[in-house]
Design an enzyme around this catalytic site. Sequence first.
Site, short mmCIF file in Angstrom:
data_model
loop_
_atom_site.label_atom_id
_atom_site.label_comp_id
_atom_site.label_asym_id
_atom_site.label_seq_id
_atom_site.Cartn_x
_atom_site.Cartn_y
_atom_site.Cartn_z
N CYS A 28 0.13 10.14 -2.16
CA CYS A 28 0.08 11.51 -2.70
C CYS A 28 -0.52 11.54 -4.10
CB CYS A 28 1.48 12.08 -2.79
SG CYS A 28 2.35 12.12 -1.24
N ARG A 84 -7.14 7.69 -2.83
CA ARG A 84 -5.81 7.11 -2.65
C ARG A 84 -5.29 7.29 -1.23
NH1 ARG A 84 -2.70 7.32 -7.79
NH2 ARG A 84 -0.90 8.01 -6.62
N TRP A 108 0.42 12.60 1.37
CA TRP A 108 0.44 11.54 2.38
C TRP A 108 1.82 11.62 3.01
CZ3 TRP A 108 3.17 7.01 3.40
CH2 TRP A 108 2.54 6.09 4.26
N ASN A 126 5.42 13.74 -5.91
CA ASN A 126 5.10 12.41 -5.34
C ASN A 126 6.39 11.61 -5.35
OD1 ASN A 126 2.45 13.11 -5.39
ND2 ASN A 126 1.80 11.52 -6.83
N GLY A 127 6.60 10.82 -4.32
CA GLY A 127 7.78 9.97 -4.30
C GLY A 127 8.66 10.29 -3.12
N GLU A 167 -6.00 -12.08 6.28
CA GLU A 167 -6.75 -11.02 5.61
C GLU A 167 -7.84 -10.45 6.54
OE1 GLU A 167 -6.29 -9.21 3.24
OE2 GLU A 167 -8.21 -8.41 2.62
N LYS A 192 -8.00 -6.56 7.59
CA LYS A 192 -9.19 -5.71 7.36
C LYS A 192 -9.61 -5.05 8.66
CE LYS A 192 -9.23 -5.28 3.93
NZ LYS A 192 -8.50 -5.87 2.85
N GLU A 222 -7.06 -2.30 9.81
CA GLU A 222 -6.92 -1.09 9.00
C GLU A 222 -8.14 -0.17 9.05
OE1 GLU A 222 -5.96 -1.83 4.89
OE2 GLU A 222 -7.39 -3.45 4.73
N HIS A 246 1.67 -22.19 20.67
CA HIS A 246 3.11 -21.93 20.72
C HIS A 246 3.41 -20.48 21.09
CE1 HIS A 246 3.92 -25.91 19.21
NE2 HIS A 246 3.03 -25.71 18.26
N LYS A 258 -4.38 4.14 -0.88
CA LYS A 258 -4.85 3.11 -1.80
C LYS A 258 -3.74 2.64 -2.73
CE LYS A 258 -8.18 0.68 -3.56
NZ LYS A 258 -8.58 -0.45 -2.70
#
Length: 634
Positions: free
Chosen positions: A2, A27, A80, A106-107, A509, A513, A516, A532, A629
């Site tokens: 947010c 963001r 968000w 926000n929060g 990573e 990537k 996402e 395994h 972000k």
Amino acid sequence: MCGIFAVIGSREVSSLLIDGLRKLEYRGYDSAGIATIENLNNDQIGQLNVKKSKGKLKNLSNLIKQNTPKGHVGVGHTRWATHGKPDEINAHPHLDSSGQIAVVQNGIIENYRDLARDLKLKGIKFTSETDTEIIPHLIGLEIENSLANGLSQNEQTLLRAVQKVVTLLEGTYAIAVIWSKAPNALVVASGHAPLVLGFGEGEFFCASDTPALVGFTRTFLPLRDHEIALLTPLGIELYDDDGNRQHRAPSLLEGTELFADKRNFRHFMLKEIYEQPETAQLWIDRFLPIDLPSQNSVALPISKSILDKIEQIQILACGTSRHAGMVGAYLLEQFAGIPTKVYFASEFRYAPPPLSPNTLTIGVSQSGETADTLAALRMEKERRDSIDDDNFSFHQLGIINRVESSLGRELDNVIDIGSGIEIGVAATKTFLGQMLAFYGLTLLFASHRQSRTPQEILNLSNDLKLIPKQLTDLIKKHDSVSKEIAHMFVETKDVIFLGRGINYPIALEGALKLKEISYIHAQGYPAGELKHGPIALLDQHVPVVSIAIPGVVYEKVLSNSQEAKARDARLIGVSTYGPESDIFDELFTIPDVSEWVSPLLTVVPLQLFSYHIAAHKGLDVDQPRNLAKSVTVE
Ligand code: F6R
């Protein structure tokens, strides 16, 4: 996550609010809204105008073009979704029952259910599913009480109401509030969620992050926890949580490219991948001395006493930053000989290990605002401060890309990776910057403790100095290779990434990537684990990406890759070119470098691979769905 942008002054604010919110778009968000107060009759009473829309900011700005809300004060928000779907009803601002008070937040208000229950018992009706809506209702009731007790309709009444209401809130919050009956006031408050004040000429701002201020002012002041500010067209009054007036000098935003443009690139992510050689070169120029391996010659902000004292290191981070921490842990243990553990910050907060003496705690975060990382670091500081034994003191270090962030402000020692602003939600150049910071620490500890020979230290330092040029060549080459093969993976549903040793975090990573930005399910494994369990997934529809770099585990990774190939999996190699290369169906070649520095290179084709698949699918590469972000909630 947010974003908040609010302004008060003498200009019409609607378009300013959209401009500010646009700078926070990177963001990540899923709906947006603004509220302004149109001053109808001589400063006494105004009219609240609210506009909200689902989806991108351009929907909101189109809405506003048709019917522009008037006013010289306003609050704006990009949301968000946490509580309630990403739709217009749940978008901020939220109003009280009288429709006179507007709040953006926000929060997360953790006790909102209890507060909402009490409000409902008082007859308040809720229109949204959000936790935020309790705030305007609480402020509304508080103001009603004040007015009943003879207080006048002015900014002090609004300020007092906000001061009271924030004491009821548990969790994290940053709020901005306007009231139609105090059209010359904007009240903002912060409780563990960041807010910065901006000082313009005849106008004042508040934003959840400094990039929103760029173009309006460079003079800013971050709010401290539980501070409240009253902004009027004449200035800003700042108060602590006891209502005492605070006086602090603002700072000046540094850097010329705080809000970058895409130049000729189709997406910010691609541009940022291309900026990695520059990130590496800047880092080498700043931190890698010419006179290695003399002791303490890496120019990092670590005192000699810390270097002498530290017996172990713990690294706290989330997501990609944690992967950088894992590369760091490998280097610190295997090269510099210091026992190092990496934790998910979100797990560490609630299940920390028993306290160990003489421990360096490193927080890694590109944004410096990640709620879990901040909370884990605060918790660790608190439990160490509570022990009366110097050996258990809190020695901390932050590895960040934003010195003016919450993490930058809270920690005494930080390494600024200096990657420049990163707009693409998927971290690329900041990941490289974070890894480089760990190479610096490793050289520093290894040379200070003489855990490696001077020659070994010199070799690593020299290898690092070659990285910028190698990155430039690699990016150019694999940009076209991955573009060519991207179409083959458009229908792919699952991909397995394998790596071992120092390249295991790169497998994680690479998988992160890919999922996402291309929404393809991907999982990274240490290559030895394949048999395994995960091998059961393999067939011709599940490609395997294998990172195989000559070194301690090269042959092992190749055998693990053969096992995948024997199950008909399409094999994509990230490897040096050699006689073994023919096992791969596709190959991203890496120059023949020492295994120690290889993660700085092996990650690049994986970034480009994910990028081109997502771009080929026509997806929103820079702002992937559901992602943010700066993850400012738990
Ligand atoms: C992925 C990504 C995230 C972040 C994570 C932590 O591309 O960027 O996984 O790494 O949300 O964020 P910071 O580094 O800001 O603490």
